[in-house]
Scaffold this motif. Structure first.
Motif, PDB file in Angstrom:
ATOM      1  N   LEU A 290     -40.181  -9.390 -31.112  1.00 17.02           N
ATOM      2  CA  LEU A 290     -39.547  -8.401 -31.282  1.00 17.02           C
ATOM      3  C   LEU A 290     -39.952  -7.410 -31.700  1.00 17.02           C
ATOM      4  O   LEU A 290     -41.133  -7.306 -33.160  1.00 17.02           O
ATOM      5  N   ALA A 291     -40.673  -6.238 -31.503  1.00 16.85           N
ATOM      6  CA  ALA A 291     -41.234  -5.076 -31.758  1.00 16.85           C
ATOM      7  C   ALA A 291     -40.567  -3.934 -31.703  1.00 16.85           C
ATOM      8  O   ALA A 291     -40.108  -3.419 -30.577  1.00 16.85           O
ATOM      9  N   ILE A 292     -41.128  -3.033 -32.451  1.00 17.25           N
ATOM     10  CA  ILE A 292     -40.857  -1.571 -32.592  1.00 17.25           C
ATOM     11  C   ILE A 292     -42.372  -0.738 -33.195  1.00 17.25           C
ATOM     12  O   ILE A 292     -42.405  -1.437 -34.809  1.00 17.25           O
ATOM     13  N   ALA A 293     -42.165   0.156 -33.201  1.00 21.07           N
ATOM     14  CA  ALA A 293     -43.569   1.232 -33.539  1.00 21.07           C
ATOM     15  C   ALA A 293     -42.297   2.054 -34.312  1.00 21.07           C
ATOM     16  O   ALA A 293     -43.383   1.604 -35.209  1.00 21.07           O
ATOM     17  N   ALA A 294     -40.823   2.057 -34.526  1.00 19.46           N
ATOM     18  CA  ALA A 294     -40.720   3.226 -35.479  1.00 19.46           C
ATOM     19  C   ALA A 294     -38.740   3.470 -35.358  1.00 19.46           C
ATOM     20  O   ALA A 294     -39.073   3.555 -34.557  1.00 19.46           O
ATOM     21  N   PHE A 295     -38.521   3.069 -36.468  1.00 13.91           N
ATOM     22  CA  PHE A 295     -37.070   2.921 -36.661  1.00 13.91           C
ATOM     23  C   PHE A 295     -36.940   4.258 -37.627  1.00 13.91           C
ATOM     24  O   PHE A 295     -37.747   3.787 -39.089  1.00 13.91           O
ATOM     25  N   ALA A 296     -36.051   4.223 -37.860  1.00 17.36           N
ATOM     26  CA  ALA A 296     -35.067   5.273 -38.991  1.00 17.36           C
ATOM     27  C   ALA A 296     -34.216   5.384 -38.875  1.00 17.36           C
ATOM     28  O   ALA A 296     -33.598   5.973 -37.928  1.00 17.36           O
ATOM     29  N   TYR A 297     -33.461   4.860 -39.792  1.00 10.43           N
ATOM     30  CA  TYR A 297     -31.937   5.161 -40.317  1.00 10.43           C
ATOM     31  C   TYR A 297     -31.524   5.755 -41.607  1.00 10.43           C
ATOM     32  O   TYR A 297     -31.506   5.246 -42.871  1.00 10.43           O
ATOM     33  N   ASP A 298     -30.718   7.042 -41.430  1.00 13.84           N
ATOM     34  CA  ASP A 298     -30.356   7.688 -42.754  1.00 13.84           C
ATOM     35  C   ASP A 298     -28.800   7.832 -42.466  1.00 13.84           C
ATOM     36  O   ASP A 298     -28.356   8.704 -41.302  1.00 13.84           O
ATOM     37  N   PRO A 299     -27.701   7.120 -42.774  1.00 10.78           N
ATOM     38  CA  PRO A 299     -26.739   8.031 -42.335  1.00 10.78           C
ATOM     39  C   PRO A 299     -25.938   8.783 -43.393  1.00 10.78           C
ATOM     40  O   PRO A 299     -25.266   9.269 -42.886  1.00 10.78           O
ATOM     41  N   ALA A 300     -26.111   9.055 -44.563  1.00  6.79           N
ATOM     42  CA  ALA A 300     -27.131  10.824 -44.966  1.00  6.79           C
ATOM     43  C   ALA A 300     -26.537  11.763 -44.211  1.00  6.79           C
ATOM     44  O   ALA A 300     -25.992  13.126 -44.108  1.00  6.79           O
ATOM     45  N   LYS A 301     -27.875  11.536 -43.281  1.00  8.62           N
ATOM     46  CA  LYS A 301     -28.661  13.155 -42.205  1.00  8.62           C
ATOM     47  C   LYS A 301     -27.497  12.232 -40.811  1.00  8.62           C
ATOM     48  O   LYS A 301     -27.851  13.072 -40.390  1.00  8.62           O
ATOM     49  N   GLN A 302     -26.737  11.261 -40.521  1.00  2.96           N
ATOM     50  CA  GLN A 302     -26.738  11.135 -39.688  1.00  2.96           C
ATOM     51  C   GLN A 302     -27.665  11.214 -38.603  1.00  2.96           C
ATOM     52  O   GLN A 302     -27.859  11.204 -37.351  1.00  2.96           O
ATOM     53  N   ALA A 303     -28.945   9.953 -39.154  1.00  4.46           N
ATOM     54  CA  ALA A 303     -29.752  10.651 -37.948  1.00  4.46           C
ATOM     55  C   ALA A 303     -30.581   8.621 -38.220  1.00  4.46           C
ATOM     56  O   ALA A 303     -29.986   7.936 -38.271  1.00  4.46           O
ATOM     57  N   LEU A 304     -30.277   8.511 -35.927  1.00  2.67           N
ATOM     58  CA  LEU A 304     -31.250   7.537 -35.910  1.00  2.67           C
ATOM     59  C   LEU A 304     -32.148   8.035 -35.362  1.00  2.67           C
ATOM     60  O   LEU A 304     -32.265   8.057 -33.899  1.00  2.67           O
ATOM     61  N   ARG A 305     -33.640   7.224 -35.280  1.00  7.30           N
ATOM     62  CA  ARG A 305     -34.309   6.678 -34.204  1.00  7.30           C
ATOM     63  C   ARG A 305     -35.213   6.061 -34.169  1.00  7.30           C
ATOM     64  O   ARG A 305     -35.099   4.307 -35.069  1.00  7.30           O
ATOM     65  N   VAL A 306     -35.565   5.609 -32.623  1.00  2.00           N
ATOM     66  CA  VAL A 306     -36.012   4.095 -32.572  1.00  2.00           C
ATOM     67  C   VAL A 306     -36.860   5.034 -31.090  1.00  2.00           C
ATOM     68  O   VAL A 306     -36.818   5.809 -30.077  1.00  2.00           O
ATOM     69  N   GLU A 307     -38.584   4.526 -31.443  1.00  2.00           N
ATOM     70  CA  GLU A 307     -39.048   4.513 -30.745  1.00  2.00           C
ATOM     71  C   GLU A 307     -40.126   3.084 -30.160  1.00  2.00           C
ATOM     72  O   GLU A 307     -40.134   2.104 -31.094  1.00  2.00           O
ATOM     73  N   ALA A 308     -39.849   3.025 -28.724  1.00  2.00           N
ATOM     74  CA  ALA A 308     -40.533   1.947 -28.062  1.00  2.00           C
ATOM     75  C   ALA A 308     -40.130   0.405 -28.285  1.00  2.00           C
ATOM     76  O   ALA A 308     -41.015  -0.874 -29.294  1.00  2.00           O
ATOM     77  N   LEU A 309     -38.983   0.609 -28.038  1.00  2.00           N
ATOM     78  CA  LEU A 309     -37.908  -0.920 -28.640  1.00  2.00           C
ATOM     79  C   LEU A 309     -38.942  -2.308 -27.392  1.00  2.00           C
ATOM     80  O   LEU A 309     -38.546  -1.538 -26.904  1.00  2.00           O
ATOM     81  N   GLN A 310     -39.085  -3.449 -28.257  1.00  2.00           N
ATOM     82  CA  GLN A 310     -39.532  -4.256 -26.893  1.00  2.00           C
ATOM     83  C   GLN A 310     -39.050  -5.999 -27.228  1.00  2.00           C
ATOM     84  O   GLN A 310     -39.192  -5.614 -28.455  1.00  2.00           O
ATOM     85  N   LEU A 311     -38.313  -6.147 -26.473  1.00  2.00           N
ATOM     86  CA  LEU A 311     -37.575  -7.492 -26.847  1.00  2.00           C
ATOM     87  C   LEU A 311     -37.911  -8.105 -25.913  1.00  2.00           C
ATOM     88  O   LEU A 311     -37.521  -8.000 -24.553  1.00  2.00           O
TER      89      LEU A 311
END
Length: 805
Positions: A290-311
């Motif tokens: 499982l490779a993820i170039a970048a991942f970010a999760y911030d519930p306070a800002k209601q933000a979610l970011r996923v870059e280049a997820l490969q399973l």
């Protein structure tokens, strides 16, 4: 005045010098070992614990407080059992920084540490008294004031930490935690707020509940941030080998950078790379990533970011190859704003029916609360070895990051299966489903060929074990259409041969979950079984399966039963009443035996324990009863055998016959009851009626060994004037013992003619006497089937009566 001031200053200087000298002398001459007894006594008096300090104590107080201990142990409160022990420990803390609220530690060293941490079901810990609650006392913590919760955290600075052989025994009945942790080695650089420190460790776990056993080793760079309760891990290279809940043989390696913000509850990851191998049930994976170039999760800002997820999953299911690829190039969510790309992937599964599936979705829409993947579509195709599968799956998927939940709406599955050994199958399913880490639920309806069904239920995934509640209703369900011809043949498995005695019986799977299940089927077919109006209600609770309702129409009659299976005691019990059933069909289906015919009632109330088929048979106990009408006992024709009495009696020799399926003894009524103990069923009230015979008997049927030892007693109650009537007349009123012995597969019928030879001869003499008296007295012969008058009665009626006319 100035002189006095000068003298006072000199005096104070002298006093200060003397104080410094006295303090220096006190520090230099202070021996902490003299006060071991004080510490031991204080611990005993105030905490009711036994403290033992068998090694020397080294202490220095300036410019830093440094202490070294060895061979120290402490007992549990009020018990001699060991709570904690230390082989060696050293700690050094600078004095002056303490005045400004900073803790500067030169070193922390320890080896050979052992500690036992316990908490019972009421929440009481074995450390409560050490926290100040007093021995044996449990008090709620005092509520903190706002000033306390917002105060500046204590700053610390540790030059290094070196630990080895640190063991912790943990048992927490509240959270169902039971096991041991071992920190083989832990070495760090400087640990301070905002400072990156190298960390290297080697640890292992051995937990029985939950099942967690293995080793963790590797290195990383740790950066703590005390103000926010955050931590950053960079240059991670951590490896785990062992077992985890739900999987065994796990070999995982994690690389990359990971950060957690305690104040926001947010997580960030960069260049995260997970390599995994494991076994879960029949699935074995190896070299999966499982490779993820970048991942970010911030519930306070209601933000979610996923870059280049490969399973990439590679492995096997049994002997069949398994592969799964999933790609999601981008997803970026900020509140109500969302941008991203569709996901896509493929699945390949080998075997007799190899499956190639591909799936994709439309571009995501929605918001942080619900990320929608509209138009999800999967195609299934398979061909080879005389089989072909073609199907499609459509659904609208909604992801809920805040709840870690997923919804499937407008679910439509259509599939067709062609197999040279099966009837063509057409499956159509529509419905919806929802799943989260805590719960799942589903509602499905569809048809299998022309037979409709409906399934709905829910699962509590946070319960231990998982609790499932499900309901199913089928108009008609023919499972034989899903099985190869050999497996769905209308005979008992393996040609009717009973399972071998050493075949294991493992009920441990009943512990996997708790459940309430209700099933109904208008008709159900499975192998040789054909059932109508089936109704089943079952409850599975902590390894105990109870089936209070098991009703169906089968074998031409009705079945009403209840049953239980207990994994804890490896126990099985069944209580059943079958009314109006064809007992021959029942025995053929259930036991693959063709030994009895008739229609009537069968009662069964049995239970047994064991871990193999042989043990279950040998420990069987309970009762059973038969009440049948208009049937036959197969294996021997007793009427035919008794008609051969003349030849057999002349030899005065017993006759032994092997059971033959072509022979049978008809009856108009059969009643019998059995008492079962230690796998042996005993009967002493057999009552079989037929036009010319009456059967009784007693004996034993050894179910565990598969043998019978039974003596039936046949009594001739009537004769005919046709062929064989004379032979039967010779036995009229006599009881002929017939002994059944041997294994169920080859029963011997032994007619014990020697036991009735004398009685048959007496009957013959009486018949001759009656015949001659009748001639002399002018009596008419008896009607066919009627009993002739006795000589004594004839004399009374004809001769003596005439004397007194």
């Amino acid at each position: 005045m100035n002189v006095w001031i000068k003298r006072i200053v000199i005096a104070l200087a002298v006093l200060l010098l003397l104080a410094v000298a006295a303090a220096a002398w006190l520090i230099a001459s202070f021996d902490p070992n003299r006060y071991k007894g004080v510490a031991v006594e204080w611990m005993k008096t105030n905490r009711n614990r036994t403290l033992a300090i068998n090694g020397p104590i080294e202490l220095s107080v300036f410019p830093r407080v440094a202490v070294k201990l060895s061979q120290v142990s402490l007992s549990e409160a009020g018990r001699s059992e060991q709570f904690a022990a230390i082989d060696k420990a050293a700690l050094a803390v600078d004095v002056l920084p303490l005045l400004s609220g900073r803790v500067v530690v030169g070193r922390v060293e320890a080896s050979g540490v052992r500690v036992q941490l316990l908490r019972d079901a009421q929440g009481k810990r074995n450390t409560d008294d050490l926290a100040g609650a007093g021995a044996g006392a449990t008090k709620e913590a005092a509520p903190t004031t706002p000033a306390e919760t917002t105060s500046r955290p204590l700053a610390f600075d540790i030059a290094r930490i070196e630990l080895s052989d640190v063991r912790a025994r943990i048992k927490d009945d509240t959270t169902k935690l039971d096991g041991e942790l071992l920190l083989a080695t832990l070495a760090t650089g400087r640990i301070a707020d905002g400072v990156a420190a190298p960390v290297e460790l080697s640890a292992s776990a051995d937990f029985r509940q939950p099942v967690l056993k293995g080793t963790l080793a590797g290195k990383t760079t740790l950066t703590p941030e005390l103000a926010s309760g955050s931590v950053k891990l960079a240059d991670m290279n951590l490896a785990w080998k062992g077992d985890v809940p739900g999987a065994s043989g796990v070999d995982a390696q994690l690389r990359g950078a990971l950060a957690y913000d305690g104040a926001k509850g947010s997580v960030e990851a960069h260049k995260l790379d997970l390599t995994l191998g494991a076994r879960a049930g029949a699935i074995q994976i190896a070299g999966s990533t499982l490779a993820i170039a970048a991942f970010a999760y911030d519930p306070a800002k209601q933000a979610l970011r996923v870059e280049a997820l490969q399973l990439r999953i590679k492995g096997q299911r049994g002997k069949d190859a398994l592969a799964l690829d999933l790609d999601w190039p981008q997803l970026d969510v900020a509140g109500t704003k969302l941008a991203g790309s569709p996901l896509q992937g493929k699945l390949a599964l080998g075997g007799e029916l190899p499956i190639d599936a591909s799936f994709k979705s439309g571009a995501p829409t929605g918001s942080f609360e619900a990320i929608a993947l509209p138009g999800f579509e999967a195609t299934l195709k398979s061909s080879g070895s005389g089989r072909a599968l073609d199907g499609t799956l459509h659904a609208n998927i909604a992801l809920q990051p805040a709840r870690s939940a997923v919804d499937l709406a407008a679910l439509v599955l259509e599939a067709k299966l062609q197999d040279k050994q099966l009837k063509p199958l057409a499956l159509a399913v529509r419905g919806s489903a929802h799943a989260s880490p805590e719960a799942a639920k589903w509602s499905l309806a569809g048809s299998l060929n022309a037979n409709s069904f409906a399934l709905d239920g829910s699962a509590n995934l946070s319960a231990q074990p998982v609790f499932v509640k499900a309901n199913g209703k089928f108009d008609s369900l023919d499972l034989n259409t899903l099985l190869p011809e050999a497996a769905s043949a209308g005979t008992a498995p393996e040609g009717g041969k009973p399972a071998p005695a050493d075949a294991p019986v493992d009920l441990s799977a009943l512990r996997a979950l708790d459940a309430e299940i209700a099933l109904r089927a208008g008709s159900l077919a499975f192998r040789q079984y054909r059932i109508a109006d089936a109704r089943i209600e079952a409850r599975l609770d902590k390894g105990m399966l109870k089936v209070p309702v098991l009703q169906a129409k089968a074998w031409g009659g009705a079945l009403d039963a209840n049953a239980l299976a207990d994994a804890r005691a490896s126990r099985v019990a069944v209580k059943a009443v079958a009314t109006g059933v064809n007992v021959n069909a029942l025995l053929k289906d259930v036991a693959a035996k063709d030994i009895l015919e008739g229609t009537g009632r069968v009662n069964l109330d049995v239970d047994t324990i064991g871990h193999s088929v042989g043990e279950l048979r040998s420990h069987l106990r309970g009762s059973a009863a038969l009440n049948l009408r208009d049937g036959a006992i197969k294996g021997i024709n007793l009427a035919k055998t008794l008609r051969q009495a003349k030849a057999a009696l002349s030899l005065k020799q017993d006759a032994v016959e092997q059971a033959k399926q072509t022979e049978k003894t008809d009856f108009s009524e059969l009643n019998a009851s059995f008492q079962i103990a230690d796998g042996v069923a005993r009967n002493n009230d057999l009552d079989v009626k037929s036009p010319f015979l009456r059967l009784g008997g007693d004996g034993a049927i050894d179910i565990g060994k598969g043998r019978i030892d039974y003596t039936a007693r046949a009594t001739v109650t009537g004769t005919t004037t046709g062929q064989g009537g004379a032979e039967l007349a010779a036995l009229k009123g006599l009881t002929v013992p017939v002994r059944l012995t041997g294994p169920f597969e080859a029963i011997d019928w032994k007619v014990q003619w020697s036991a009735v030879a004398a009685g048959a001869l007496q009957n013959k003499v009486e018949d001759k006497l009656k015949e001659k008296l009748g001639d002399k007295l002018g009596l008419e012969p008896a009607e066919p089937g009627a009993s002739a008058p006795k000589p004594k009665e004839v004399l009374k009626e004809k001769l003596l009566k005439g004397l007194f006319k």
